[in-house]
Design a protein around this motif. Structure first.
Motif, mmCIF file in Angstrom:
data_model
loop_
_atom_site.group_PDB
_atom_site.id
_atom_site.type_symbol
_atom_site.label_atom_id
_atom_site.label_comp_id
_atom_site.label_asym_id
_atom_site.label_seq_id
_atom_site.Cartn_x
_atom_site.Cartn_y
_atom_site.Cartn_z
ATOM 1 N N GLY A 9 -8.451 0.711 -14.401
ATOM 2 C CA GLY A 9 -7.623 1.662 -15.146
ATOM 3 C C GLY A 9 -7.131 2.850 -14.351
ATOM 4 O O GLY A 9 -6.450 3.721 -14.898
ATOM 5 N N TYR A 10 -7.476 2.928 -13.071
ATOM 6 C CA TYR A 10 -6.917 4.002 -12.245
ATOM 7 C C TYR A 10 -5.467 3.659 -11.932
ATOM 8 O O TYR A 10 -5.118 2.473 -11.783
ATOM 9 C CB TYR A 10 -7.680 4.128 -10.921
ATOM 10 N N HIS A 11 -4.656 4.684 -11.805
ATOM 11 C CA HIS A 11 -3.273 4.417 -11.386
ATOM 12 C C HIS A 11 -3.209 4.537 -9.862
ATOM 13 O O HIS A 11 -3.370 5.624 -9.309
ATOM 14 C CB HIS A 11 -2.306 5.400 -12.047
ATOM 15 N N VAL A 12 -3.019 3.404 -9.212
ATOM 16 C CA VAL A 12 -2.928 3.398 -7.744
ATOM 17 C C VAL A 12 -1.531 2.897 -7.371
ATOM 18 O O VAL A 12 -1.234 1.708 -7.536
ATOM 19 C CB VAL A 12 -3.976 2.464 -7.097
ATOM 20 N N PRO A 13 -0.660 3.800 -6.907
ATOM 21 C CA PRO A 13 0.688 3.370 -6.529
ATOM 22 C C PRO A 13 0.623 2.343 -5.404
ATOM 23 O O PRO A 13 -0.380 2.251 -4.677
ATOM 24 C CB PRO A 13 1.361 4.659 -6.046
ATOM 25 N N ALA A 14 1.710 1.585 -5.276
ATOM 26 C CA ALA A 14 1.785 0.592 -4.192
ATOM 27 C C ALA A 14 1.568 1.280 -2.849
ATOM 28 O O ALA A 14 1.984 2.430 -2.651
ATOM 29 C CB ALA A 14 3.147 -0.083 -4.228
ATOM 30 N N LEU A 15 0.916 0.583 -1.947
ATOM 31 C CA LEU A 15 0.692 1.150 -0.613
ATOM 32 C C LEU A 15 2.040 1.465 0.023
ATOM 33 O O LEU A 15 2.965 0.651 -0.025
ATOM 34 C CB LEU A 15 -0.082 0.172 0.271
ATOM 35 N N ALA A 16 2.147 2.659 0.585
ATOM 36 C CA ALA A 16 3.423 3.116 1.153
ATOM 37 C C ALA A 16 3.455 2.870 2.656
ATOM 38 O O ALA A 16 2.424 2.965 3.337
ATOM 39 C CB ALA A 16 3.595 4.598 0.877
ATOM 40 N N ARG A 17 4.639 2.568 3.137
ATOM 41 C CA ARG A 17 4.814 2.395 4.574
ATOM 42 C C ARG A 17 5.076 3.767 5.200
ATOM 43 O O ARG A 17 5.796 4.583 4.632
ATOM 44 C CB ARG A 17 5.993 1.450 4.839
ATOM 45 N N GLY A 18 4.482 4.018 6.337
ATOM 46 C CA GLY A 18 4.700 5.301 7.000
ATOM 47 C C GLY A 18 4.155 5.263 8.412
ATOM 48 O O GLY A 18 3.531 4.279 8.818
ATOM 49 N N ARG A 19 4.408 6.353 9.121
ATOM 50 C CA ARG A 19 3.997 6.388 10.525
ATOM 51 C C ARG A 19 2.660 7.110 10.666
ATOM 52 O O ARG A 19 2.456 8.183 10.102
ATOM 53 C CB ARG A 19 5.063 7.114 11.339
ATOM 54 N N SER A 20 1.788 6.499 11.420
ATOM 55 C CA SER A 20 0.500 7.121 11.678
ATOM 56 C C SER A 20 0.660 8.301 12.631
ATOM 57 O O SER A 20 1.281 8.173 13.686
ATOM 58 C CB SER A 20 -0.444 6.089 12.302
ATOM 59 N N LEU A 21 0.104 9.435 12.243
ATOM 60 C CA LEU A 21 0.149 10.580 13.150
ATOM 61 C C LEU A 21 -0.747 10.333 14.358
ATOM 62 O O LEU A 21 -0.521 10.856 15.439
ATOM 63 C CB LEU A 21 -0.311 11.835 12.423
ATOM 64 N N ALA A 22 -1.767 9.507 14.147
ATOM 65 C CA ALA A 22 -2.716 9.258 15.235
ATOM 66 C C ALA A 22 -2.089 8.389 16.327
ATOM 67 O O ALA A 22 -2.223 8.678 17.515
ATOM 68 C CB ALA A 22 -3.968 8.599 14.687
ATOM 69 N N THR A 23 -1.397 7.321 15.914
ATOM 70 C CA THR A 23 -0.917 6.358 16.909
ATOM 71 C C THR A 23 0.606 6.319 17.006
ATOM 72 O O THR A 23 1.137 5.723 17.941
ATOM 73 C CB THR A 23 -1.391 4.936 16.548
ATOM 74 N N GLY A 24 1.300 6.890 16.038
ATOM 75 C CA GLY A 24 2.755 6.820 16.015
ATOM 76 C C GLY A 24 3.268 5.486 15.502
ATOM 77 O O GLY A 24 4.479 5.274 15.396
ATOM 78 N N GLU A 25 2.344 4.590 15.153
ATOM 79 C CA GLU A 25 2.773 3.270 14.679
ATOM 80 C C GLU A 25 3.157 3.319 13.208
ATOM 81 O O GLU A 25 2.590 4.085 12.442
ATOM 82 C CB GLU A 25 1.626 2.265 14.821
#
Ligand code: FMN
Length: 246
Positions: free
Chosen positions: A161-177
């Motif tokens: 019952g938690y609302h978990v939005p779809a995983l978002a695509r983004g750039r890692s600050l750690a690796t830049g990937e």
């Protein structure tokens, strides 16, 4: 900045809702770098909306963001795991206070604990005790979004019952990937909050925590706009804290 996370632009500001569905909001942060954005989120929320905030931080989160900064920005009372004092435990104070709860960033660790019902620190206990609409905004370290255990935990949270939005695509600050699992920006988080509250009103689950529905004209932003447009123009140029932060 990756897709689905917005950024610092006017585009991100334009995605902000006119009003919030709640007046009392708890934000619980885990130890992702997105925790460092919480002062910006707090500033945006209390400048633009009629909302009272409280923060709960894991110990890891408190190493990435200053609780004093959060408390100073708009008087948002901020609790850190292990710092509890007072007659009523912090997790109960927070769980009673909020109409809704946003968990951001939700680390892989936190997602796993919540999925298993583990409550071994302040944040996980607040989430377990809180009975209203709860939005969990994942922030996954690079590589984690492909792990069956993580995906299983995310699915479990949704089933619970938690609302978990779809995983978002983004750039890692750690690796830049570029990758999946970047923390959503504030406009997307608020959209998720709106969805979670609407669902609670529809199903009745957790709706008892919500105050009667507000008219949109009650939003502070709208009142502010009637007073003067100047502050809003200034805010438009500032960051919403959006982006990809892992
Ligand atoms: C700078 C920094 C950024 C981190 N970002 C993340 C992250 O986005 N997601 C994550 O799952 N863990 C991240 N971690 C690792 C977590 O902090 C670590 O797993 C910690 O045990 C999480 O504890 P918590 O869930 O109680 O906050 C990061 C660690 C550091 C030092």
């Amino acid at each position: 900045m990756g897709g689905g996370v917005g950024g610092t632009s006017e585009r991100a500001v334009a995605r902000l809702p006119r009003a919030l569905p709640v007046r009392r909001l708890v934000i619980a942060s885990g130890g992702g770098i997105g925790a460092a954005l919480m002062p910006a989120w707090a500033a945006w929320l209390c400048t633009n909306y009629e909302v009272e905030l409280r923060f709960a931080l894991t110990r890891s989160a408190a190493r990435l963001v200053s609780p004093r900064a959060l408390a100073a920005i708009c008087g948002a009372r901020t609790y850190v795991d292990g710092d509890d004092s007072g007659p009523v435990p912090a997790h109960l104070r927070l769980a009673r206070f909020g109409e809704a709860l946003i968990v951001a960033p939700a680390t892989a660790n936190l997602i796993g604990k919540l999925a298993a019902g583990v409550a071994d620190d302040l944040v996980s206990t607040v989430v377990l005790c809180f009975e209203g609409p709860t939005v969990v905004i994942p922030s996954l370290p690079p590589g984690a979004s492909g792990k069956p255990a993580v995906l299983r935990n995310v699915q479990q949270l949704r089933a619970d019952g938690y609302h978990v939005p779809a995983l978002a695509r983004g750039r890692s600050l750690a690796t830049g990937e570029d990758g999946l699992g970047a923390m959503l920006d504030l406009p997307a988080a608020l959209a998720a909050l709106e969805t979670a509250c609407a669902r609670a009103r529809l199903t009745g689950v957790g709706a008892h925590k919500l105050e009667p529905r507000r008219r949109p004209t009650e939003g502070l932003r709208r009142k502010g706009r009637q007073r003067s447009r100047k502050p809003r123009r200034r805010l438009r140029t500032e960051s919403t804290g959006g982006g990809s932060y892992r």
